[in-house]
Write an enzyme that holds these catalytic residues in place. Structure first.
Site, mmCIF file in Angstrom:
data_model
loop_
_atom_site.group_PDB
_atom_site.id
_atom_site.type_symbol
_atom_site.label_atom_id
_atom_site.label_comp_id
_atom_site.label_asym_id
_atom_site.label_seq_id
_atom_site.Cartn_x
_atom_site.Cartn_y
_atom_site.Cartn_z
ATOM 1 N N ASP A 32 0.782 -1.251 0.000
ATOM 2 C CA ASP A 32 0.000 0.000 0.000
ATOM 3 C C ASP A 32 0.812 1.299 0.000
ATOM 4 O OD1 ASP A 32 -1.907 -1.949 0.225
ATOM 5 O OD2 ASP A 32 -2.763 -1.256 2.114
ATOM 6 N N LYS A 137 -6.700 -4.819 -3.227
ATOM 7 C CA LYS A 137 -7.353 -5.484 -2.100
ATOM 8 C C LYS A 137 -8.369 -4.548 -1.457
ATOM 9 C CE LYS A 137 -3.523 -4.395 1.080
ATOM 10 N NZ LYS A 137 -4.208 -3.601 2.081
ATOM 11 N N CYS A 170 -2.059 -2.599 7.736
ATOM 12 C CA CYS A 170 -2.041 -3.514 6.584
ATOM 13 C C CYS A 170 -0.824 -4.429 6.566
ATOM 14 C CB CYS A 170 -2.180 -2.721 5.291
ATOM 15 S SG CYS A 170 -3.846 -2.043 5.140
HETATM 16 C C1 C5J Z 1 -3.069 0.545 5.551
HETATM 17 C C2 C5J Z 1 -4.800 1.741 6.710
HETATM 18 N N1 C5J Z 1 -2.567 0.358 4.333
HETATM 19 N N2 C5J Z 1 -3.963 2.155 7.669
HETATM 20 N N3 C5J Z 1 -4.339 1.025 5.655
HETATM 21 O O1 C5J Z 1 -2.395 0.308 6.535
HETATM 22 O O2 C5J Z 1 -5.960 1.990 6.771
#
Ligand code: C5J
Length: 240
Positions: A32, A137, A170
């Site tokens: 991400d 995702k 994540c």
């Molecule tokens: C991720 C989030 N990528 N913190 N998402 O950690 O909402």
């Protein structure tokens, strides 16, 4: 792994102990690294976070990405986000909290956390090559409602080098999902970041505690060093 310049396996110094990695069975998973989390005006900032906290992970990830590309190690990028009609976004996720903008609302980088919008894309510094896998995702974990499991099986992957953001959300969710599916996860401490430095620290501690209950923790230098040490050993042996 396709390059003969690199060793077939290396021992990486890690916590709670060293781990031997067969690079042909190892994937670099970059979680991400999207503009929505990394840049002002995205999802992360709408939640009230200081997005500058995440920038420190970019350089270490770029170093690992360069090494993986060079060595022919499988690279997988993930992106959290939703379909434009929000049909894959649970109401419980969309309505949660009091963000300045909700998932799907128009923002300065397009609709917040929506696939195809500028904010959903990966930051330019780590942009995937056309040949690299990108997994979209809808959840925090990379396995939930994705092709991740099938892909890892297809490529014969047993070990994951995991980095990205955020450490406790994540990254941790993906590592826990992967651990339950039998993958060895090595989390790269300086290649992960959180809006909350203390959550970053605890997120890493949770992984390596109790003899490595979810996996191993190392840093980018240890991985790069393990690869170059083995390479110089191989070169010396070849020259002897
Ligand atoms: C991720 C989030 N990528 N913190 N998402 O950690 O909402």
């Amino acid at each position: 792994m396709t390059s003969s310049k690199y060793p077939s396996h290396s021992t990486v110094i890690a916590e709670p102990g060293p781990i031997d990695l067969d690079w042909s069975k190892t994937a670099l998973v970059i979680i991400d690294m999207q503009r929505d989390f990394m840049e002002p005006g995205g999802f992360g900032e709408t939640l009230g976070n200081d997005v500058s906290q995440l920038a420190r992970a970019i350089k270490p990830i770029a170093a690992l990405l360069g090494m993986a590309r060079d060595a022919g190690i499988l690279v997988i990028h993930t992106r959290e986000g939703h379909l434009p009609d929000l049909s894959d976004a649970p109401v419980a996720k969309v309505e949660r909290g009091a963000p300045s903008l909700r998932i799907g609302d128009p923002g300065p980088m397009g609709r917040i956390l929506i696939r195809g919008e500028a904010g959903h894309d990966i930051i330019p510094q780590l942009y995937p090559l056309d040949s690299e896998i990108v997994i979209d995702k809808p959840g925090k974990g990379a396995f939930y409602a994705t092709e991740m499991g099938d892909l890892l099986q297809k490529y014969g992957i047993e070990n994951l080098l995991v980095c990205g953001v955020t450490t406790e959300v994540c990254v941790n969710t993906t590592v826990r999902e992967a651990n339950d599916r039998g993958y060895r996860c090595v989390v790269v401490s300086d290649g992960c970041a959180s809006y909350f430095p203390e959550f970053h620290e605890m997120g890493l501690k949770m992984i390596k505690a109790q003899g490595g209950i979810f996996g191993w923790v190392t840093d980018s230098a240890a991985i790069l060093q393990a690869i170059s040490l083995e390479t110089s050993k191989a070169t010396a042996t070849a020259g002897a």
